[in-house]
Design a protein around this motif. Structure first.
Motif, PDB file in Angstrom:
ATOM      1  N   UNK A   1      -9.512   5.957  -8.909  1.00  0.00           N
ATOM      2  CA  UNK A   1      -8.223   5.008  -9.356  1.00  0.00           C
ATOM      3  C   UNK A   1      -6.997   5.706  -9.239  1.00  0.00           C
ATOM      4  N   UNK A   2      -6.628   6.883  -9.470  1.00  0.00           N
ATOM      5  CA  UNK A   2      -5.409   7.490  -9.327  1.00  0.00           C
ATOM      6  C   UNK A   2      -5.135   7.579  -7.755  1.00  0.00           C
ATOM      7  N   UNK A   3      -6.069   7.947  -7.113  1.00  0.00           N
ATOM      8  CA  UNK A   3      -5.703   7.779  -5.454  1.00  0.00           C
ATOM      9  C   UNK A   3      -5.281   6.516  -5.089  1.00  0.00           C
ATOM     10  N   UNK A   4      -6.025   5.334  -5.420  1.00  0.00           N
ATOM     11  CA  UNK A   4      -5.832   4.080  -5.097  1.00  0.00           C
ATOM     12  C   UNK A   4      -4.543   3.650  -5.523  1.00  0.00           C
ATOM     13  N   UNK A   5      -4.091   3.948  -6.877  1.00  0.00           N
ATOM     14  CA  UNK A   5      -2.798   3.792  -7.283  1.00  0.00           C
ATOM     15  C   UNK A   5      -1.809   4.426  -6.855  1.00  0.00           C
ATOM     16  N   UNK A   6      -1.780   5.686  -6.507  1.00  0.00           N
ATOM     17  CA  UNK A   6      -0.791   6.333  -5.800  1.00  0.00           C
ATOM     18  C   UNK A   6      -0.473   6.046  -4.398  1.00  0.00           C
ATOM     19  N   UNK A   7      -1.572   5.470  -3.766  1.00  0.00           N
ATOM     20  CA  UNK A   7      -1.463   4.818  -2.471  1.00  0.00           C
ATOM     21  C   UNK A   7      -0.780   3.591  -2.516  1.00  0.00           C
ATOM     22  N   UNK A   8      -1.102   2.615  -3.483  1.00  0.00           N
ATOM     23  CA  UNK A   8      -0.338   1.466  -3.753  1.00  0.00           C
ATOM     24  C   UNK A   8       1.217   1.543  -4.046  1.00  0.00           C
ATOM     25  N   UNK A   9       1.517   2.726  -4.742  1.00  0.00           N
ATOM     26  CA  UNK A   9       2.740   3.045  -5.227  1.00  0.00           C
ATOM     27  C   UNK A   9       3.394   3.386  -3.926  1.00  0.00           C
ATOM     28  N   UNK A  10       2.998   4.402  -3.122  1.00  0.00           N
ATOM     29  CA  UNK A  10       3.542   4.626  -1.894  1.00  0.00           C
ATOM     30  C   UNK A  10       3.935   3.540  -0.985  1.00  0.00           C
ATOM     31  N   UNK A  11       3.054   2.666  -0.698  1.00  0.00           N
ATOM     32  CA  UNK A  11       3.282   1.547   0.071  1.00  0.00           C
ATOM     33  C   UNK A  11       4.211   0.655  -0.618  1.00  0.00           C
TER      34      UNK A  11
END
Length: 71
Positions: free
Chosen positions: A18-28
């Motif tokens: 979940x943290x990895x997914x959220x970090x990717x969404x934040x970066x995008x």
């Protein structure tokens, strides 16, 4: 005890995913915002250039009006 440890490892794995997914969404989202900000800055520069040109034209027209009023 082994079952409890397995559950903890699974929870940690799920949370990490979940943290990895959220970090990717934040970066995008940050990248998208950066691009939009750059586009707006470029548009603002064009607008400022146009306003400077209008201001110069107004000054020139005012000078011509002053000259015409003295004739």
């Amino acid at each position: 005890m082994g079952r409890g440890l397995l559950d903890i490892v699974r929870q940690v794995d799920d949370t990490t995913g979940t943290l990895v997914r959220l970090a990717k969404e934040t970066a995008t989202g940050s990248t998208d915002l950066s691009h939009r900000t750059q586009q707006q800055a470029a548009a603002l520069q064009v607008t400022a250039g146009g306003m400077q040109q209008i201001a110069a034209n107004v000054v020139q027209k005012a000078a011509h009006c002053r000259q015409a009023s003295t004739v």
